[in-house]
Design a protein around this motif. Sequence first.
Motif, PDB file in Angstrom:
ATOM      1  N   GLN B 380       0.811  -1.216   0.000  1.00  0.00           N
ATOM      2  CA  GLN B 380       0.000   0.000   0.000  1.00  0.00           C
ATOM      3  C   GLN B 380       0.847   1.270   0.000  1.00  0.00           C
ATOM      4  N   ASP B 381       1.782   1.336   0.943  1.00  0.00           N
ATOM      5  CA  ASP B 381       2.563   2.557   1.082  1.00  0.00           C
ATOM      6  C   ASP B 381       3.843   2.398   0.268  1.00  0.00           C
ATOM      7  N   PRO B 382       3.906   3.003  -0.908  1.00  0.00           N
ATOM      8  CA  PRO B 382       5.006   2.693  -1.818  1.00  0.00           C
ATOM      9  C   PRO B 382       6.370   3.084  -1.261  1.00  0.00           C
ATOM     10  N   LEU B 383       6.414   4.148  -0.474  1.00  0.00           N
ATOM     11  CA  LEU B 383       7.704   4.604   0.035  1.00  0.00           C
ATOM     12  C   LEU B 383       8.225   3.648   1.096  1.00  0.00           C
ATOM     13  N   ASN B 384       7.326   3.202   1.956  1.00  0.00           N
ATOM     14  CA  ASN B 384       7.702   2.335   3.058  1.00  0.00           C
ATOM     15  C   ASN B 384       8.031   0.920   2.587  1.00  0.00           C
ATOM     16  N   ALA B 385       7.618   0.581   1.371  1.00  0.00           N
ATOM     17  CA  ALA B 385       7.827  -0.782   0.892  1.00  0.00           C
ATOM     18  C   ALA B 385       9.196  -0.957   0.245  1.00  0.00           C
ATOM     19  N   LEU B 386       9.941   0.131   0.116  1.00  0.00           N
ATOM     20  CA  LEU B 386      11.274   0.026  -0.491  1.00  0.00           C
ATOM     21  C   LEU B 386      12.321   0.349   0.569  1.00  0.00           C
ATOM     22  N   ASN B 387      13.405  -0.393   0.561  1.00  0.00           N
ATOM     23  CA  ASN B 387      14.489  -0.137   1.492  1.00  0.00           C
ATOM     24  C   ASN B 387      15.101   1.225   1.176  1.00  0.00           C
ATOM     25  N   PRO B 388      15.025   2.175   2.137  1.00  0.00           N
ATOM     26  CA  PRO B 388      15.444   3.540   1.826  1.00  0.00           C
ATOM     27  C   PRO B 388      16.933   3.671   1.510  1.00  0.00           C
ATOM     28  N   ARG B 389      17.741   2.698   1.906  1.00  0.00           N
ATOM     29  CA  ARG B 389      19.182   2.845   1.689  1.00  0.00           C
ATOM     30  C   ARG B 389      19.649   2.276   0.349  1.00  0.00           C
ATOM     31  N   LEU B 390      18.778   1.573  -0.344  1.00  0.00           N
ATOM     32  CA  LEU B 390      19.203   0.964  -1.607  1.00  0.00           C
ATOM     33  C   LEU B 390      18.665   1.767  -2.787  1.00  0.00           C
ATOM     34  N   THR B 391      19.457   1.852  -3.849  1.00  0.00           N
ATOM     35  CA  THR B 391      18.948   2.478  -5.060  1.00  0.00           C
ATOM     36  C   THR B 391      17.990   1.502  -5.737  1.00  0.00           C
ATOM     37  N   VAL B 392      17.223   2.042  -6.676  1.00  0.00           N
ATOM     38  CA  VAL B 392      16.267   1.208  -7.395  1.00  0.00           C
ATOM     39  C   VAL B 392      16.989   0.042  -8.068  1.00  0.00           C
ATOM     40  N   GLY B 393      18.126   0.351  -8.677  1.00  0.00           N
ATOM     41  CA  GLY B 393      18.899  -0.695  -9.344  1.00  0.00           C
ATOM     42  C   GLY B 393      19.341  -1.780  -8.377  1.00  0.00           C
ATOM     43  N   GLU B 394      19.785  -1.364  -7.190  1.00  0.00           N
ATOM     44  CA  GLU B 394      20.227  -2.350  -6.193  1.00  0.00           C
ATOM     45  C   GLU B 394      19.056  -3.216  -5.728  1.00  0.00           C
ATOM     46  N   PRO B 411      22.113  -6.224 -15.300  1.00  0.00           N
ATOM     47  CA  PRO B 411      21.827  -4.845 -15.739  1.00  0.00           C
ATOM     48  C   PRO B 411      20.809  -4.788 -16.877  1.00  0.00           C
ATOM     49  N   GLY B 412      20.894  -5.730 -17.797  1.00  0.00           N
ATOM     50  CA  GLY B 412      19.928  -5.755 -18.889  1.00  0.00           C
ATOM     51  C   GLY B 412      18.515  -6.001 -18.396  1.00  0.00           C
ATOM     52  N   ARG B 413      18.395  -6.950 -17.445  1.00  0.00           N
ATOM     53  CA  ARG B 413      17.074  -7.256 -16.906  1.00  0.00           C
ATOM     54  C   ARG B 413      16.500  -6.058 -16.132  1.00  0.00           C
ATOM     55  N   ILE B 414      17.369  -5.343 -15.410  1.00  0.00           N
ATOM     56  CA  ILE B 414      16.897  -4.162 -14.678  1.00  0.00           C
ATOM     57  C   ILE B 414      16.298  -3.166 -15.659  1.00  0.00           C
ATOM     58  N   ASN B 415      16.990  -2.951 -16.770  1.00  0.00           N
ATOM     59  CA  ASN B 415      16.460  -2.026 -17.775  1.00  0.00           C
ATOM     60  C   ASN B 415      15.135  -2.510 -18.329  1.00  0.00           C
ATOM     61  N   GLU B 416      15.065  -3.819 -18.600  1.00  0.00           N
ATOM     62  CA  GLU B 416      13.797  -4.366 -19.105  1.00  0.00           C
ATOM     63  C   GLU B 416      12.659  -4.101 -18.131  1.00  0.00           C
ATOM     64  N   LEU B 417      12.944  -4.351 -16.829  1.00  0.00           N
ATOM     65  CA  LEU B 417      11.898  -4.169 -15.824  1.00  0.00           C
ATOM     66  C   LEU B 417      11.456  -2.714 -15.749  1.00  0.00           C
ATOM     67  N   LEU B 418      12.437  -1.791 -15.798  1.00  0.00           N
ATOM     68  CA  LEU B 418      12.077  -0.371 -15.750  1.00  0.00           C
ATOM     69  C   LEU B 418      11.248   0.001 -16.975  1.00  0.00           C
ATOM     70  N   PHE B 427      16.403   5.789 -13.636  1.00  0.00           N
ATOM     71  CA  PHE B 427      15.892   5.599 -12.287  1.00  0.00           C
ATOM     72  C   PHE B 427      16.678   4.545 -11.518  1.00  0.00           C
ATOM     73  N   ALA B 428      17.421   3.706 -12.220  1.00  0.00           N
ATOM     74  CA  ALA B 428      18.193   2.662 -11.547  1.00  0.00           C
ATOM     75  C   ALA B 428      19.132   3.244 -10.502  1.00  0.00           C
ATOM     76  N   GLY B 429      19.575   4.486 -10.716  1.00  0.00           N
ATOM     77  CA  GLY B 429      20.535   5.066  -9.788  1.00  0.00           C
ATOM     78  C   GLY B 429      19.900   5.898  -8.690  1.00  0.00           C
ATOM     79  N   ARG B 430      18.557   5.945  -8.648  1.00  0.00           N
ATOM     80  CA  ARG B 430      17.927   6.845  -7.677  1.00  0.00           C
ATOM     81  C   ARG B 430      17.474   6.088  -6.441  1.00  0.00           C
ATOM     82  N   LYS B 431      17.347   6.829  -5.360  1.00  0.00           N
ATOM     83  CA  LYS B 431      16.864   6.231  -4.115  1.00  0.00           C
ATOM     84  C   LYS B 431      15.408   6.631  -3.911  1.00  0.00           C
ATOM     85  N   PRO B 432      14.662   5.790  -3.161  1.00  0.00           N
ATOM     86  CA  PRO B 432      13.223   6.031  -3.031  1.00  0.00           C
ATOM     87  C   PRO B 432      12.884   7.443  -2.567  1.00  0.00           C
ATOM     88  N   ARG B 433      13.709   8.021  -1.695  1.00  0.00           N
ATOM     89  CA  ARG B 433      13.334   9.303  -1.119  1.00  0.00           C
ATOM     90  C   ARG B 433      13.258  10.413  -2.168  1.00  0.00           C
TER      91      ARG B 433
END
Lengths: 284, 559
Positions: B380-394, B411-418, B427-433
Motif C-alpha cells: 500500500q505505502d510505496p515509500l515504506n515498501a522500499l528499502n530507503p538505503r538501496l537504489t532502485v537498481g540495487e 543490468p539488462g534485466r533491470i532495464n527491461e523491468l524499468l 531511475f536505476a541510480g535513484r533512491k526512493p526518497r
Amino acid sequence: MSVSATRFSVSTSLNRWFGQHLSLAIGAGMLAFFIIMAIAAPLIAPYDPVVQMADARLQPPSLSHPFGTDNFGRDILSRVIWGTRIDLQIAFIGVVFPFIIGTMLGTIAGFFGGLVDTVFMRIVDIILAFPFLVLMLSIIAILGPGLTSFYIAMALVGWVSYARLVRAQILVLKNSDYAVAAVSLGFSRMRIMFRHLLPNAIAGSLVFVMSDAVLVLLNGAAISYLGLGVQPPAAEWGIMVAEGQPFVTTAWWITFFPGLSIVFLAFAFSLLGDALGDLLGVHE
Amino acid sequence: MTAPLLSIRDLVVNFHGQGAPRTLIDHVSVDLAEGEILGLVGESGSGKSLLCRAVMGLLPSRRLMIDGGLVALWGRDLVKASPADMLAVRGREIGMIFQNPTSHLDPVMKIGDQIAEGIRFHQGASAREAREAAVEILRQVGFPDPARQYDNYPHEFSGGMRQRAMIAAALSCRPKILIADEPTTALDVTIQAQILELLLDLRERLGLSVILITHDLGIVAQTCDRIAVMRDGKLVEQGPKRQVLRAPKHDYTRMLIGSHPSLPAGNIAKPCNVGPAVRQKERPLLEIDDLHVRFDTGGSLFRPGRKTVSAVKGVSLQVMPGDAIGIVGESGSGKSTLARAILGLVPLSSGHIAFDGVDIAQQPRKALAKLRRETAMVFQDPLNALNPRLTVGETLGEVLKIHGTPVAEIPGRINELLDLVHLGREFAGRKPRSMSGGQCQRVGIARALAVNPRLIIADECVAALDVTIQKQIVDLFAELKARMNLTLLFIAHDLAIVRNLCERVLVMYHGEIVEEGLSADIFARPQRPYTAALIDAVPDIDPDKKLLAPKTDVEPAAA
C-alpha cells in the motif's frame, strides 16, 4: 527539475556543507590532529618518554621542557605525545568490540524474538544490574592487570547498550513493508537481517559510538589510575594524572597537560557524534 | 448572488529558501459565498492545503510568506491582521478539520473537553455551560449518547466517530466557515458517505459555508456547489459544479475527470475468452479451502486469560491461471490478512491453501519455496515498501540475483523491468526518497515482476496515490496482465477501481466472504445488503446520481 537540482557547483556546495556541519569540521580536525600526533610520535617528541633525567626533576614549563618535567625528570610533552598512541588505541578497541558484539546480538534478538530475545535481554538486565566500574574491576582483577584485560572486560560489559539500541530499532523495522517484501521475495534471514534491516537500524548506534568512545577513554584513564590498566613506566594520560597526584599543589603541570589532552580528545569525539547524528538524520 | 463571505484576491505565497523565492501559490483568486460549499480539487502538491492554511494564517514554516494579495473576510483583510486578531478569527469565524482525526485529537483528553475548551476560550463560558454546549454539539454531529460519550477518550471511538468529534470541535464556536482538508480520505467508503452527508446536513441547519479540499471528484460532484481546480499553485479553472463537470474548459480538468474511476466505463473487464467448459479441465493456480487465521491477543505470563481474534473465518476460494480477482471490504474485514496468509507470511490456524497443487500446511518447505519463486506482493505505502538505503537498481538487482539470474544479465534485466513499468532507465541510480509516490509504486511493481511471478497480490496498492496516478497504475496492471498472462489478486476498498480491472470480485466482511461473482453482475445486482451499501456509498462523478449513506448501523458506537 531534479537534474538541475543536482548540478550545484562543487565549491559552493562544499562551502555550504561545511557551514552547516561546523561541529563535524572541528571534531574531525581535532581527531585528525591527535591521530597525526600518535603516528608521528617518534619524530615530534623532543625526548624519550621513559628516560629519567635525575638533574631535571619537577621542572616547571620552560623552553627546553614546554610542559615541564615530572618527579622522575621525564619530559611531560614527550609523554603526552607518546600517550596519544595508547589512549587512541583504548578509545578505538574499547568501542569496536562492544559495538560489533552488541549490534550482532541486538539484531539477532530483535529479529528472532521469542526465546532468543528473552535470553539475550535477561543477560543484558543482569549486566546492567551491577555498577559498570565494579563489574569492570572484578573482571580485570580475575584476568590480571593490563590493557588486554581491560579490552576483554570492555567487550564483556560494554556491548549491552548497543544491543538494546539496535534491538529496539530492529523490532520496529522488521514489521515494515520492505521487510515483509523481502520475506515474500524469498530472501534468506541472514540477508534480511544484515542487508535490509541492520543498515537502517544502525544510525543511532553509530552516533552512540562517539559518545561511548568518550566514556571508554575516561574509563581507561580511571582503570589506569587505579593501577589495573596501563603499567608504568609506559606513558598513558590516565596513569600520568595518577602519578602526578601527590604533586598537584606543588607541580600542577604534571597532571594538567595529560588531563587537558583527555578533555580535548573527548571533546573531539562528542563533536563528531553530534555531527554524525545530524548527517544520519537521527535527531529528526 | 450575494456578496462573498470570504474573498481571496491574487494571493501569492512564496518559499524563501536559499536562492530565489519559489512561488507555491500563484495569484489565486477565489470567492466563497454564504452557505456555499466550494470544492477545492487538485493533486498532492498542487497547493490546495497551503491555500487554506494561508487563509487561516497557519503557514507551516517561517520560510513561507504571503507576498501579495488579500484575504477578505466580511471586508476585513486577514493578511494584515495581527496574530492576536487571528486567534479570534480561528475557531470563532473559521473552523478547520483535517484528514487524519487520530493525530489531530489529543489522545489523553476527553472528547467532550476538547470541544468545551474552544467554547470556554472563545465565548468565556463557565465550565458547566461549556459542557452543556459541547453535549449539544456532539448530538448535532451524530453521537448517539452525547452526555455519556462526552467522557470518552479518542481511542475509544472508531475513525468515523473521531472525524465527527473533529467536526464538533471545529463547530464548537459557531464559525461561519468550515475548511475541511481531505476529511474522508482516511475513512472507508461507507463511513465517508456518512461524514459527507453530515456536512451537507450541517450546512442546511447552521448555514455554514464550507471549503472542501479533496482529490476525489466524486466527492465534489456529490456535495459541492462550485468547484475550483488547482494545479502547481495556480487556479486553472473554477465555476459551478455542473458546468465544470459537464464542460471542462481546461485540459487538466478534463484529465482529472477522465481518470475518475467511477465513470461508467465501457471497458469493464470482460471474463476471460476461454469458455467455462475449457477452464474446467485446468487446475486452479490457487486453492483455498475453509481458511481460518486467528491471532492471540491479551494474556501474559501472569494473566493466562488468552483471547483470540479471528481475522479470517472460513474463506474458500479458487483462482484460475490468468484470473484477475478483486477483494473488497472495509478496513478490518480481513482482506490483508488473507493476502498475507496466501503468501505464507502469516501462519494459518486451520484450513488449506494450495498453490499450484502444493499445500502450504502439508509441504511447507516445498510450498514456500514455490511461493517465493512464483508469487510477489505489491504494497500500500510505496515509500515504506522500499528499502530507503538501496537504489532502485540495487533493489531490483538483488531480487534478480537471489532468483538465479546470471550476474552478466542483471543490468539488462533491470532495464527491461524499468521499461515494463514505464520508468526511465536512469531511475536505476535513484533512491526512493527522491521519487514521487507513483514512481515508488512503479518500482514496487517492477520488483514484484523481477521474480517472473505467476501470481501478484496487490494490497491496496493505489490507496495512497492521487487519482490521476491511480489511473496510471491501474492501467499499468491491466497492461502487464494482458502482456505477461499474470494472475492478479487485487485488494482494494475502492470498488470503482476493482470494477475496471477485475473480472471477478469477492466482498469480505468481518473475515468472511459475503458475496462473490463476476464484477459486472455484482455491481449491477448486488445480492447482499452489505454489498449494496458499499456500492451506493461510492461518490459518483455524476451529480444527479445521489450519494446514499447506509442507514444500517454499520458503524458501532463507542463502548
